[in-house]
Scaffold this motif. Sequence first.
Motif, short mmCIF file in Angstrom:
data_model
loop_
_atom_site.label_atom_id
_atom_site.label_comp_id
_atom_site.label_asym_id
_atom_site.label_seq_id
_atom_site.Cartn_x
_atom_site.Cartn_y
_atom_site.Cartn_z
N TRP A 258 33.85 21.68 22.16
CA TRP A 258 34.47 21.57 20.85
C TRP A 258 35.71 22.46 20.80
CZ3 TRP A 258 34.01 26.63 19.52
CH2 TRP A 258 32.81 27.31 19.84
N TYR A 259 36.56 22.16 19.83
CA TYR A 259 37.77 22.95 19.59
C TYR A 259 37.63 23.64 18.23
CZ TYR A 259 39.97 20.20 23.33
OH TYR A 259 40.29 19.60 24.52
N ALA A 260 37.93 24.93 18.21
CA ALA A 260 37.82 25.69 16.97
C ALA A 260 38.98 26.66 16.84
CB ALA A 260 36.49 26.46 16.91
N ALA A 261 39.23 27.10 15.61
CA ALA A 261 40.32 28.04 15.31
C ALA A 261 39.76 29.43 15.05
CB ALA A 261 41.11 27.56 14.10
N PHE A 262 40.49 30.44 15.53
CA PHE A 262 40.11 31.84 15.36
C PHE A 262 41.35 32.65 15.00
CE2 PHE A 262 37.05 29.93 18.15
CZ PHE A 262 35.84 30.54 17.86
N VAL A 263 41.13 33.81 14.38
CA VAL A 263 42.19 34.77 14.09
C VAL A 263 41.72 36.13 14.58
CG1 VAL A 263 43.23 33.56 12.13
CG2 VAL A 263 41.27 35.08 11.75
N PRO A 264 42.64 37.12 14.68
CA PRO A 264 42.20 38.45 15.11
C PRO A 264 41.17 39.04 14.15
CG PRO A 264 44.59 38.25 15.23
CD PRO A 264 44.10 37.03 14.52
N ALA A 265 40.22 39.77 14.70
CA ALA A 265 39.22 40.44 13.87
C ALA A 265 39.93 41.39 12.90
CB ALA A 265 38.26 41.23 14.75
N GLY A 266 39.40 41.50 11.70
CA GLY A 266 40.02 42.35 10.68
C GLY A 266 40.95 41.61 9.75
N THR A 267 41.20 40.32 10.02
CA THR A 267 42.02 39.52 9.11
C THR A 267 41.30 39.43 7.76
OG1 THR A 267 42.89 38.21 10.95
CG2 THR A 267 43.10 37.27 8.75
N PRO A 268 42.00 39.67 6.64
CA PRO A 268 41.34 39.66 5.33
C PRO A 268 40.58 38.36 5.07
CG PRO A 268 43.57 40.53 5.14
CD PRO A 268 43.43 40.03 6.55
N SER A 269 39.42 38.48 4.45
CA SER A 269 38.57 37.31 4.23
C SER A 269 39.28 36.25 3.37
CB SER A 269 37.27 37.73 3.56
OG SER A 269 37.51 38.41 2.34
N ALA A 270 40.11 36.69 2.43
CA ALA A 270 40.84 35.73 1.60
C ALA A 270 41.81 34.90 2.44
CB ALA A 270 41.59 36.45 0.49
N THR A 271 42.43 35.55 3.42
CA THR A 271 43.36 34.85 4.31
C THR A 271 42.61 33.87 5.19
OG1 THR A 271 44.83 36.78 4.35
CG2 THR A 271 45.09 35.17 6.12
N VAL A 272 41.47 34.30 5.73
CA VAL A 272 40.64 33.41 6.55
C VAL A 272 40.18 32.21 5.72
CG1 VAL A 272 38.52 33.20 7.88
CG2 VAL A 272 39.88 35.30 8.04
N GLY A 273 39.75 32.47 4.49
CA GLY A 273 39.29 31.39 3.63
C GLY A 273 40.38 30.38 3.32
N ARG A 274 41.60 30.86 3.13
CA ARG A 274 42.72 29.97 2.84
C ARG A 274 43.00 29.06 4.05
NH1 ARG A 274 48.29 31.10 3.77
NH2 ARG A 274 49.71 29.79 2.54
N LEU A 275 42.98 29.64 5.25
CA LEU A 275 43.21 28.86 6.45
C LEU A 275 42.06 27.88 6.70
CD1 LEU A 275 44.55 31.65 8.85
CD2 LEU A 275 45.89 29.82 7.78
N GLU A 276 40.84 28.35 6.48
CA GLU A 276 39.67 27.50 6.66
C GLU A 276 39.75 26.25 5.78
OE1 GLU A 276 35.16 28.84 6.62
OE2 GLU A 276 35.83 28.41 4.58
N LYS A 277 40.06 26.43 4.52
CA LYS A 277 40.15 25.31 3.58
C LYS A 277 41.23 24.32 4.02
CE LYS A 277 40.79 24.38 -1.38
NZ LYS A 277 41.99 23.51 -1.30
N ALA A 278 42.40 24.85 4.39
CA ALA A 278 43.51 23.97 4.76
C ALA A 278 43.18 23.20 6.04
CB ALA A 278 44.78 24.79 4.95
#
Length: 331
Positions: A258-278
């Motif tokens: 499978w293919y999945a997206a990741f960001v560096p650890a410590g990225t704010p949860s609000a930022t992760v949530g915004r990217l996840e939704k999009a």
Amino acid sequence: MKHTLNFLRKLASAFATVLVLGLPCGAVNAGNADAPTRIIIGFAPGGALDALTRLLAERLRTSLGEIILVENKPGASGRMALEAVKRAPPDGKTILITASSPIVMYPLTYKRLPYDPDKDLAPVANLADVPMVVSTSPDQPYKTMPEYVAWVKRHPESPGVGLVALGGGTHFGTLSLAKSINVPLTPAAYRGGAPMLSDVMGGMLPIGIDAVATQFGLYKAGKLRYLGVLGSKRTALLPDIPTLKEAGVPGFDAVTNWYAAFVPAGTPSATVGRLEKAMIEAVMEPGFRAKLAELGMESSGRPASEVRKLIQAERAQWKPIVEASGFTADE
């Protein structure tokens, strides 16, 4: 003298302004909200992962209203890309899209890794499932996987099985199959799907194992024959092709990709949530799903919480298999 100094100060100021205006947008805006977002992948342009990433980047430019750049960083079977994202600031401006092996399998198979996927990265979303398939040349005498097994038992001098990398699920599936049929099958690692499939089509390699997405066009053109799908269930992309388990071939039930997206650890949860939704909205859009299907992939759109569970479940499943094989990677 005073007039000369004032003139020089003004000239220096103007020169500095010209330099700034001449810099690339990313250099001027680095470290602020207007900086471009980079999506890094660990393979060269032209493959399935690259195609998915560029389709997604196009959608995100609209939905997020940002400049989205795709950066190919091939090398070390995808590990270089993970290192680059690990070192990036945790601001949501650097995203990794990767296949599952560097996240699930490499911590089990490599003696030393320059990253810890559980500590250095934060999952954003699972984007697509990438079915794997065993293929062969239409000119070979076997038309099914059981026929291949019978053939290779009669021709143990032709044990090669083409793979695009060692240390992944396809490698351990091959070792398991070899043990069950008592033929010393030899995993033959290639640098990519193209050269491996070239040898399969040319008859120099009896079978090869790779993603459907890598070979879908060749299959539809009649240049390859599919013998079986890896994993525990058939894929909707190839409803008439049985799983290897259905064909009576053991060892490949647990193989997924499978293919999945990741960001560096410590990225704010609000930022992760915004990217996840999009991202989930993009890959689940009907037009996007149709394009992925044409490329041999299935949109998944699973959230970060499910990605974490999936990683741990698959790693736990593979750990005893890897340990029993005694295989380790040193490169």
